[in-house]
Each structure stands twice: as structure tokens, then as C-alpha cells.
Scaffold this active site. Structure first.
Site, PDB file in Angstrom:
ATOM      1  N   SER A  38       0.834  -1.192   0.000  1.00 39.31           N
ATOM      2  CA  SER A  38       0.000   0.000   0.000  1.00 39.31           C
ATOM      3  C   SER A  38       0.880   1.257   0.000  1.00 39.31           C
ATOM      4  CB  SER A  38      -0.948  -0.054   1.202  1.00 39.31           C
ATOM      5  OG  SER A  38      -1.979   0.902   1.091  1.00 39.31           O
ATOM      6  N   ASP A 200      -5.704  -3.204  -2.712  1.00 40.90           N
ATOM      7  CA  ASP A 200      -4.727  -3.016  -1.646  1.00 40.90           C
ATOM      8  C   ASP A 200      -4.056  -4.325  -1.235  1.00 40.90           C
ATOM      9  OD1 ASP A 200      -3.733  -2.619   1.217  1.00 40.90           O
ATOM     10  OD2 ASP A 200      -4.314  -0.585   0.654  1.00 40.90           O
TER      11      ASP A 200
END
Length: 368
Positions: A38, A200
Site C-alpha cells: 500500500s 490493496d
């Protein structure tokens, strides 16, 4: 290894800032493998492009985080937010086959533009060829297969790997890999890489430490973005609010699997200590040393101090699910990309790393 956490990732820069002071100005980065998830993947990639000069990489990364604002990460004006909400409503009236764009609460196309401006991906391959870097990996979650996929760029001797619900795939990394890794579910849109869709990297990440170990790491510095909560468990008089539940979900996605994997690694190390060295080698097993640095303060409480710095439209949007300056939800700390907050995070990371400097010195064996 740099974990995910949206705006919280500014904390990692403070840790790097404390670490870089113990190296000469022309020294390369002290770690030859960088793994990021991320927002941590963005920080890691920025460091990989400056692998030949640790000081320059940290200096540039700190400048970016100290001058950032929400509009450079996602669209945040009133007109843009209303247009995004209107798009969500219109797509809800269409069939799935008619929808050709990814639905999300926020539009993070400004982040794509920022990454294209700041990161020169060609430098990664150059640094690998010159020996300044062995590998860079970016963790993603594949929505098609529900697997965790680590896209990596590395020296030739490192091969792809495949395990239960996770794999490593060699490729030439680019901005879209970072956009995929940072696509927080429902908040930012999924990204298409090849024929499949990704989000993500923390979502399907069952074994976060698997990637650096497969890439050859024997020691892992983990900068975890989990923060302690001041509020003790208490009896609830009412059902938890939507904002509180959403905050718990984000905390779980970004921290829980990493903490579990660290516990698992400690148990494996303890078991290996009882096994003769020659048996370990024949079974391709090795002890992995780890050092974890994480915030000493509650980042949710810290974010509340800067609530009014968030754009008006975003405050109103978050208010629809009950998030305000007094709410206990941690969502604010993930989305508050304002220099006042990120600067405070850098300073906190610097202080926390200084407190663990003796451990860092033993871990890295600083040059004298």
C-alpha cells in the site's frame, strides 16, 4: 519491510530519517531488499530509485511528505466529491455488464499523476544491475483469484514462487502496480493489471513476511503502522457506529496479519534453535532475525488534532458515516493527507526510532 496504512505511512519516513544519520552522505541504502504494501510500497519504491544514495532518497521522501496535501492524493473539492457521488449513484442503476469503470468512494487519479512526476522506475533496474539493490517487491491483492500477489523486480537468481493463496511474480514495476497496492477497498478504485483486477496489498495478505524471505532476506526491519489505543475495552451501551466498525476493519486489514506472522516467525525461530545446523540447511530452513518499530502514540488521537485541516468536502463526506473530530474511528488517520499531520507523523517516527537506536545499531552494525 514497510507496511500499509494510507497517510500513516509518513511515520516510516521519520524512522528512515533517524537511521540515515548514522551513515556517510554518499552511502547506499543499508538494506538490499525492499518490500512494501500500500502506501508503504510507495515509500519503498521511492527509496529503491535512490538506492545508491541513502541520504538523497530520505531527503526527497521527507520533502514530499512534509509538503503534501489531500488534493495531490485524491480529488477533494466540493464539485469533485459531488461528481464522484453522482457517478456512484448512476452506476448503481446500471447492470454490472454496463459498468466499465471501477466504483469507489474517492477518486485517487491525482496520486497517479504525482507518482508519474516523482518516481523514475528506470532507476530501479539500474540500481539492481549496479549492485545497490537486490530486489523490490510490491504487494497486491487479486480480486479475481482472492490471492496475494507480490510483483517484484530483482536480480536474475531470484525466481517466482507459489504457495497457498500467495505468489511472487517477476515483472517490470510501474505506477499501476503502486496504484493497485494502495487501492484501499471501497475507498479507492481497483486497478487492472493485464487481464485481472487488483486492490490493496493488505487485503489477502496471509503471510506478509513470506515475500522478503522468498527474496532471500535473513534479517528484516519491519516498520509497522499499528498504533496503541488509549481507550481500554469497555462495555458498550449502544451498537458501535458505522465509522467505528469501518475503522476496526482498516486496522485489521493493515496490522493483524502482520502481527500474527511475526508471532509465527518467532515460534519457527525457537523451533529451529533446537535443530542442528546441518539439518536446517538440508531442509532449506533458516533463522530470520527481525526488528519491529511502530508508533508509540495513538495515531487516531493524533489525527483528531488536525481534523480541521482536511478539505471541507471530505469532512462533510465522512460526516455522513459519523466521522468527526471527536469520533473514535481510525479512518481519519488513514485519509488525512495534510502536511500538518504527516509532518507530525515524521517527527513521531524519528523520536520512536531514536528510542530504539541501540537495537538498530546492533541490527545494522553502523559504519564507523
Amino acid at each position: 519491510m514497510l507496511g500499509g496504512g494510507g497517510a500513516r505511512a509518513a511515520y516510516q519516513v521519520g524512522v528512515l530519517k533517524a537511521l540515515v544519520q548514522h551513515y556517510p552522505r554518499n552511502h547506499a541504502i543499508p538494506f538490499n531488499i525492499i518490500c512494501g504494501t500500500s502506501a508503504g510500497a510507495i515509500n519503498g519504491t521511492a527509496m529503491a530509485t535512490h538506492a545508491s544514495c541513502f541520504h538523497l532518497g530520505v531527503k526527497k521522501l521527507e520533502w514530499i511528505w512534509r509538503h503534501i496535501d489531500t488534493g495531490r492524493v485524491y480529488q477533494s473539492s466540493l464539485a469533485q466529491v459531488l461528481a464522484q457521488l453522482a457517478g456512484i449513484f448512476l452506476r448503481s442503476l446500471q447492470s454490472d455488464r454496463a459498468n466499465t469503470t471501477a466504483g469507489s468512494l474517492l477518486d485517487n487519479d491525482p496520486l497517479r499523476q504525482l507518482l508519474n512526476e516523482l518516481i523514475n522506475f528506470e532507476r530501479i533496474d539500474r540500481n539492481i544491475q549496479r549492485g545497490h539493490l537486490t530486489a523490490l517487491s510490491i504487494d497486491t491483492s487479486c480480486y479475481n483469484s482472492s490471492h496475494s500477489v507480490s510483483f517484484f523486480q530483482a536480480s536474475d537468481e531470484i525466481a517466482n514462487w507459489k504457495r497457498a493463496r500467495r505468489s511472487g511474480e517477476r515483472c517490470r514495476l510501474n505506477t499501476e502496480h503502486l496504484m493497485a497496492s494502495a487501492a484501499i477497498p471501497l475507498v479507492f478504485p481497483s486497478i487492472k493489471l493485464g487481464k485481472w483486477y487488483y486492490g490493496d496489498g493488505s487485503v489477502h495478505q496471509l503471510a506478509p513476511l513470506s515475500c522478503p524471505i522468498h527474496l532471500g532476506a535473513n534479517k528484516i526491519l519491519v516498520v509497522n503502522l499499528e498504533s496503541p489505543h488509549k481507550h481500554r475495552p469497555k462495555e458498550l451501551e449502544y451498537h458501535p457506529k458505522t465509522a467505528t466498525v469501518a475503522g476496526h476493519l482498516l486496522d485489521t486489514i493493515f496490522s493483524d496479519t502482520l502481527n500474527s506472522d511475526l508471532e509465527r516467525l518467532k515460534r519457527v525461530n525457537s523451533t529451529l534453535a533446537l535443530i542442528p545446523k546441518e539439518v536446517q540447511q538440508s531442509a532449506s530452513l533458516r533463522v530470520i532475525e527481525t526488528l519491529v518499530i511502530k508508533p508509540s502514540e495513538d495515531l487516531s488521537d493524533l489525527a483528531k488534532r488536525y481534523y480541521m485541516d482536511m478539505p471541507f468536502a471530505i469532512r462533510r463526506l465522512l460526516g455522513l458515516i459519523g466521522i468527526n473530530s471527536q469520533s473514535e474511528s481510525s479512518i481519519l488517520s488513514y485519509l488525512l493527507f495534510e502536511k500538518s499531520f504527516t509532518g507530525a507523523l515524521i517527527d513521531l517516527g524519528y523520536r520512536d526510532a531514536q528510542k530504539q537506536m541501540s537495537e538498530l545499531e546492533n541490527f545494522f552494525q553502523f559504519p564507523h
